[in-house]
Motif scaffolding. Structure first.
Motif, PDB file in Angstrom:
ATOM      1  N   VAL A   1      -1.630  12.427   3.475  1.00 30.60           N
ATOM      2  CA  VAL A   1      -0.592  12.369   4.181  1.00 30.60           C
ATOM      3  C   VAL A   1      -1.057  12.731   5.638  1.00 30.60           C
ATOM      4  O   VAL A   1      -1.052  14.440   5.401  1.00 30.60           O
TER       5      VAL A   1
ATOM      6  N   VAL B   1      -3.067   3.421  -2.278  1.00 32.79           N
ATOM      7  CA  VAL B   1      -3.270   4.552  -2.575  1.00 32.79           C
ATOM      8  C   VAL B   1      -4.602   5.598  -3.104  1.00 32.79           C
ATOM      9  O   VAL B   1      -4.206   5.501  -4.209  1.00 32.79           O
ATOM     10  N   SER B   2      -5.314   5.874  -2.007  1.00 28.59           N
ATOM     11  CA  SER B   2      -6.852   6.087  -2.435  1.00 28.59           C
ATOM     12  C   SER B   2      -6.256   7.640  -3.526  1.00 28.59           C
ATOM     13  O   SER B   2      -5.254   8.124  -3.409  1.00 28.59           O
TER      14      SER B   2
ATOM     15  N   MET C   1       4.602   5.456  -2.415  1.00 31.24           N
ATOM     16  CA  MET C   1       2.931   5.300  -2.754  1.00 31.24           C
ATOM     17  C   MET C   1       2.054   4.457  -3.972  1.00 31.24           C
ATOM     18  O   MET C   1       4.000   4.362  -4.691  1.00 31.24           O
TER      19      MET C   1
ATOM     20  N   THR D   1      -2.963   7.919   6.351  1.00 30.70           N
ATOM     21  CA  THR D   1      -3.555   8.329   5.020  1.00 30.70           C
ATOM     22  C   THR D   1      -4.588   8.033   4.551  1.00 30.70           C
ATOM     23  O   THR D   1      -5.288   7.452   5.626  1.00 30.70           O
ATOM     24  N   ARG D   2      -5.413   7.503   3.795  1.00 27.78           N
ATOM     25  CA  ARG D   2      -6.503   7.053   2.780  1.00 27.78           C
ATOM     26  C   ARG D   2      -5.510   5.835   1.725  1.00 27.78           C
ATOM     27  O   ARG D   2      -5.112   6.395   0.885  1.00 27.78           O
ATOM     28  N   MET D   3      -6.461   4.675   1.881  1.00 26.28           N
ATOM     29  CA  MET D   3      -6.302   3.571   0.460  1.00 26.28           C
ATOM     30  C   MET D   3      -7.475   2.909   0.239  1.00 26.28           C
ATOM     31  O   MET D   3      -8.007   3.136   0.732  1.00 26.28           O
TER      32      MET D   3
ATOM     33  N   VAL E   1       1.205  -0.891   0.102  1.00 31.77           N
ATOM     34  CA  VAL E   1      -0.052  -0.195   0.306  1.00 31.77           C
ATOM     35  C   VAL E   1       0.761   1.804  -0.016  1.00 31.77           C
ATOM     36  O   VAL E   1       0.620   2.265  -0.905  1.00 31.77           O
ATOM     37  N   ALA E   2       1.946   1.229   1.082  1.00 34.13           N
ATOM     38  CA  ALA E   2       2.657   2.570   0.954  1.00 34.13           C
ATOM     39  C   ALA E   2       3.760   2.138   2.027  1.00 34.13           C
ATOM     40  O   ALA E   2       3.692   1.306   2.927  1.00 34.13           O
TER      41      ALA E   2
ATOM     42  N   PRO F   1      -4.086  11.640  -2.378  1.00 34.43           N
ATOM     43  CA  PRO F   1      -3.489  11.127  -1.674  1.00 34.43           C
ATOM     44  C   PRO F   1      -3.576  11.781  -0.761  1.00 34.43           C
ATOM     45  O   PRO F   1      -3.111  13.419  -0.556  1.00 34.43           O
TER      46      PRO F   1
END
Lengths: 155, 108
Positions: free
Chosen positions: B75, B69-70, B65, A118-120, A102-103, B73
């Motif tokens: 953070v 990741v949406s 990333m 964060t957003r995934m 993902v990251a 992004p």
């Protein structure tokens, strides 16, 4: 391609061909997703086979995500974040997405604390693993499950 | 394509030794390379693959990333205030294009 074949035109060979095509279509309909083995393989690769212990990583993830397109994922790692003892990197892995990564977050002692959000995207209900790499070479991890109502892989 | 616009939130003032939270977001579609457009053709992968932060020229934090990741992004991360200075934020898109933002912080 037209489908106006008369019944008598459909030979056995054609019928088999159509059937085979349908099977192939269904096999490739969805993206090939990673699984738990891919995540443990990735952890092995990152830790060099040493494995990770649990305890220092705290996850901040929802129990249920209605929309898999943007799911909040947060973590905190218990560390003094001094030059001698800090968290070098944190990897977020998911076992139900097309790829497990993902990251990866790279921290320095200047951060003063180790944590991030964060957003995934999540394709389906799955387990999230957060793996933290310490400056002394040891690893810490935590795993949590997120239920996803609508997947977020597009298509 | 919509305009790609970075947005960053950094406190203007902080006490020395205080751990502040920095929030960074960039509007970006993060095409995974898996979704299809209206004509049924694959949209090629184009994501922000790296986000890095420097403070007074020294790198303090970065994120690599993946397509998971949406879009847009976001953070947030901590930073320990010790001296006044400038944060420079850089987002790197597939293909090497960079987007930047910069913020000042005064430490008392």
């Amino acid at each position: 391609m037209k489908y106006n074949l008369k019944l008598e035109d459909i030979s056995r060979r054609k019928a088999l061909g159509l059937l085979g095509g349908a099977v192939a279509m269904s096999a490739f309909a969805g993206p090939v997703l990673a699984d738990a083995a891919a995540v443990s393989g990735k952890i092995n690769e990152l830790t060099g086979g040493a494995g990770a212990s649990e305890g220092a990583v705290t996850l901040d993830i929802p129990e249920i995500a209605e929309n898999g397109n943007a799911v909040k994922v947060g973590f905190e790692v218990d560390s003094p974040m001094t030059d001698a003892d800090y968290v070098k990197a944190v990897h977020v892995l998911a076992d139900g997405n097309p790829t497990p990564d993902v990251a990866s977050f790279n921290f320095t002692p200047a951060n003063g604390a180790c944590g991030a959000t964060t957003r995934m995207r999540l394709a389906k209900t799955q387990n999230i693993t957060v793996l933290a790499e310490m400056s002394d070479g040891s690893f810490q991890q935590a795993t949590g499950k997120i239920k996803v109502t609508i997947g977020g892989c597009g298509g | 394509m919509a305009k790609i616009k970075p947005r960053v939130k950094v406190p203007k003032k902080a006490d020395a030794g205080e751990v502040i939270t920095i929030k960074a977001l960039i509007s970006h579609p993060m095409h995974t390379g898996r979704a299809k457009d209206k004509k049924g053709e694959l949209i090629p992968r184009k994501i922000i693959n790296e986000f890095r932060v420097t403070f007074n020229g020294q790198q303090v934090f970065n994120v690599m990333m993946e397509p998971a990741v949406s879009a847009n992004p976001f953070v947030s991360f901590p930073f320990k205030a010790s001296e006044s200075g400038t944060f420079d934020f850089t987002w790197v898109e597939d293909g090497g294009k960079e987007f930047t933002a910069s913020k000042e912080m005064t430490v008392s």
